[in-house]
Design a protein around this motif. Sequence first.
Motif, PDB file in Angstrom:
ATOM      1  N   PRO A  76       0.571  -1.381   0.456  1.00  0.00           N
ATOM      2  CA  PRO A  76       0.105  -0.238   0.121  1.00  0.00           C
ATOM      3  C   PRO A  76       1.212   0.811  -0.484  1.00  0.00           C
ATOM      4  O   PRO A  76       1.627   1.512   0.630  1.00  0.00           O
ATOM      5  CB  PRO A  76      -0.704   0.132   1.201  1.00  0.00           C
ATOM      6  N   PRO A  77       0.608   2.205  -0.241  1.00  0.00           N
ATOM      7  CA  PRO A  77       1.466   3.402  -0.981  1.00  0.00           C
ATOM      8  C   PRO A  77       1.701   4.262   0.373  1.00  0.00           C
ATOM      9  O   PRO A  77       2.892   4.816   1.174  1.00  0.00           O
ATOM     10  CB  PRO A  77       0.282   4.587  -1.022  1.00  0.00           C
ATOM     11  N   GLU A  78       1.483   4.094   1.781  1.00  0.00           N
ATOM     12  CA  GLU A  78       1.916   4.681   3.266  1.00  0.00           C
ATOM     13  C   GLU A  78       2.546   3.491   3.219  1.00  0.00           C
ATOM     14  O   GLU A  78       3.775   3.836   4.311  1.00  0.00           O
ATOM     15  CB  GLU A  78       0.547   4.601   3.836  1.00  0.00           C
ATOM     16  N   LEU A  79       2.409   2.393   3.093  1.00  0.00           N
ATOM     17  CA  LEU A  79       3.572   1.387   3.670  1.00  0.00           C
ATOM     18  C   LEU A  79       5.175   1.895   2.973  1.00  0.00           C
ATOM     19  O   LEU A  79       5.601   1.417   3.295  1.00  0.00           O
ATOM     20  CB  LEU A  79       2.966   0.185   3.988  1.00  0.00           C
ATOM     21  N   SER A  80       4.399   1.710   1.847  1.00  0.00           N
ATOM     22  CA  SER A  80       5.607   2.087   0.317  1.00  0.00           C
ATOM     23  C   SER A  80       6.722   3.162   0.776  1.00  0.00           C
ATOM     24  O   SER A  80       8.211   2.646   0.776  1.00  0.00           O
ATOM     25  CB  SER A  80       4.897   2.681  -0.504  1.00  0.00           C
ATOM     26  N   SER A  81       5.746   4.207   1.470  1.00  0.00           N
ATOM     27  CA  SER A  81       6.927   5.082   1.883  1.00  0.00           C
ATOM     28  C   SER A  81       7.447   5.316   2.728  1.00  0.00           C
ATOM     29  O   SER A  81       8.300   5.430   2.891  1.00  0.00           O
ATOM     30  CB  SER A  81       5.700   6.573   1.952  1.00  0.00           C
ATOM     31  N   LYS A  82       7.145   4.166   4.204  1.00  0.00           N
ATOM     32  CA  LYS A  82       7.530   4.427   5.053  1.00  0.00           C
ATOM     33  C   LYS A  82       8.697   2.841   4.868  1.00  0.00           C
ATOM     34  O   LYS A  82       9.642   3.381   5.796  1.00  0.00           O
ATOM     35  CB  LYS A  82       6.773   3.502   6.379  1.00  0.00           C
ATOM     36  N   VAL A  83       8.499   2.277   3.909  1.00  0.00           N
ATOM     37  CA  VAL A  83       9.949   1.131   4.031  1.00  0.00           C
ATOM     38  C   VAL A  83      11.499   1.568   3.140  1.00  0.00           C
ATOM     39  O   VAL A  83      12.029   0.975   2.804  1.00  0.00           O
ATOM     40  CB  VAL A  83       9.219  -0.191   3.504  1.00  0.00           C
ATOM     41  N   GLU A  84      10.953   2.828   2.349  1.00  0.00           N
ATOM     42  CA  GLU A  84      11.705   3.823   1.720  1.00  0.00           C
ATOM     43  C   GLU A  84      13.035   3.964   2.001  1.00  0.00           C
ATOM     44  O   GLU A  84      14.546   3.660   1.710  1.00  0.00           O
ATOM     45  CB  GLU A  84      11.287   4.471   1.040  1.00  0.00           C
ATOM     46  N   PRO A  85      13.204   4.404   3.565  1.00  0.00           N
ATOM     47  CA  PRO A  85      14.584   4.716   3.907  1.00  0.00           C
ATOM     48  C   PRO A  85      15.156   3.126   4.247  1.00  0.00           C
ATOM     49  O   PRO A  85      16.361   3.160   4.006  1.00  0.00           O
ATOM     50  CB  PRO A  85      14.011   5.282   5.435  1.00  0.00           C
ATOM     51  N   PHE A  86      14.583   1.793   4.774  1.00  0.00           N
ATOM     52  CA  PHE A  86      15.307   0.574   4.816  1.00  0.00           C
ATOM     53  C   PHE A  86      15.621   0.343   3.249  1.00  0.00           C
ATOM     54  O   PHE A  86      16.676  -0.581   3.157  1.00  0.00           O
ATOM     55  CB  PHE A  86      14.054  -0.442   5.006  1.00  0.00           C
ATOM     56  N   LYS A  87      15.102   0.576   2.045  1.00  0.00           N
ATOM     57  CA  LYS A  87      16.064   0.324   0.986  1.00  0.00           C
ATOM     58  C   LYS A  87      16.543   0.743   0.699  1.00  0.00           C
ATOM     59  O   LYS A  87      18.069   0.432  -0.088  1.00  0.00           O
ATOM     60  CB  LYS A  87      14.370   0.206  -0.485  1.00  0.00           C
ATOM     61  N   GLN A  88      16.976   2.234   0.896  1.00  0.00           N
ATOM     62  CA  GLN A  88      18.140   3.261   0.460  1.00  0.00           C
ATOM     63  C   GLN A  88      18.923   2.397   1.901  1.00  0.00           C
ATOM     64  O   GLN A  88      20.376   2.762   0.607  1.00  0.00           O
ATOM     65  CB  GLN A  88      17.370   4.726   1.010  1.00  0.00           C
ATOM     66  N   CYS A  89      19.085   2.224   2.729  1.00  0.00           N
ATOM     67  CA  CYS A  89      19.807   1.881   3.645  1.00  0.00           C
ATOM     68  C   CYS A  89      20.685   0.797   2.796  1.00  0.00           C
ATOM     69  O   CYS A  89      21.593   0.033   2.829  1.00  0.00           O
ATOM     70  CB  CYS A  89      19.221   1.632   4.696  1.00  0.00           C
ATOM     71  N   VAL A  90      19.589  -0.267   2.516  1.00  0.00           N
ATOM     72  CA  VAL A  90      20.090  -1.415   1.964  1.00  0.00           C
ATOM     73  C   VAL A  90      21.136  -2.011   0.258  1.00  0.00           C
ATOM     74  O   VAL A  90      21.899  -1.751   0.419  1.00  0.00           O
ATOM     75  CB  VAL A  90      19.038  -2.596   1.508  1.00  0.00           C
ATOM     76  N   VAL A  91      20.990  -0.571  -0.378  1.00  0.00           N
ATOM     77  CA  VAL A  91      21.078  -0.251  -1.561  1.00  0.00           C
ATOM     78  C   VAL A  91      23.143   0.517  -1.083  1.00  0.00           C
ATOM     79  O   VAL A  91      23.146  -0.490  -1.769  1.00  0.00           O
ATOM     80  CB  VAL A  91      20.225   0.559  -2.653  1.00  0.00           C
ATOM     81  N   LYS A  92      22.895   0.981  -0.708  1.00  0.00           N
ATOM     82  CA  LYS A  92      24.005   1.778  -0.143  1.00  0.00           C
ATOM     83  C   LYS A  92      24.591   0.559   0.613  1.00  0.00           C
ATOM     84  O   LYS A  92      26.114   0.932   0.181  1.00  0.00           O
ATOM     85  CB  LYS A  92      24.121   2.480   1.218  1.00  0.00           C
ATOM     86  N   LEU A  93      24.454  -0.146   1.049  1.00  0.00           N
ATOM     87  CA  LEU A  93      25.568  -1.258   1.177  1.00  0.00           C
ATOM     88  C   LEU A  93      25.560  -1.903   0.714  1.00  0.00           C
ATOM     89  O   LEU A  93      27.028  -2.602  -0.101  1.00  0.00           O
ATOM     90  CB  LEU A  93      24.551  -2.757   2.067  1.00  0.00           C
ATOM     91  N   MET A  94      25.153  -2.574  -0.494  1.00  0.00           N
ATOM     92  CA  MET A  94      25.177  -3.115  -1.895  1.00  0.00           C
ATOM     93  C   MET A  94      26.280  -2.009  -3.038  1.00  0.00           C
ATOM     94  O   MET A  94      27.017  -2.780  -3.512  1.00  0.00           O
ATOM     95  CB  MET A  94      24.176  -3.201  -2.858  1.00  0.00           C
ATOM     96  N   LYS A  95      26.861  -1.168  -2.401  1.00  0.00           N
ATOM     97  CA  LYS A  95      27.235  -0.256  -3.746  1.00  0.00           C
ATOM     98  C   LYS A  95      28.869  -0.202  -2.768  1.00  0.00           C
ATOM     99  O   LYS A  95      29.077  -0.645  -1.842  1.00  0.00           O
ATOM    100  CB  LYS A  95      26.960   1.111  -3.139  1.00  0.00           C
TER     101      LYS A  95
END
Length: 95
Positions: A76-95
């Motif tokens: 759901p859009p409200e949950l999608s925005s709440k998980v974005e910081p997690f996704k950005q954090c994991v992407v930084k780990l992969m770089k």
Amino acid sequence: MNKKAFFIGSATLLSSLLAFQSFSNPTPLNSVQKCASLLPSGYNFSMTINAKIDTTADKPVVSGILDLTDGTEILPPELSSKVEPFKQCVVKLMK
């Protein structure tokens, strides 16, 4: 200034600097486990990382998709925005 006053002043300055360092530099999020602290509570999430790594160039090129779900087909859009910081954090780990 006597040695005792100098020592106390130096100790106070050092403890202030250390306190500022801890406040301004929180524990780095350097693992998926630590990134998980950014997720909202009360959910069971599944994460899939599908990546391609091309090492034919001078520098490896990594591309891919990180998918996160709570068991529903689309977050759901409200949950999608709440998980974005997690996704950005994991992407930084992969770089």
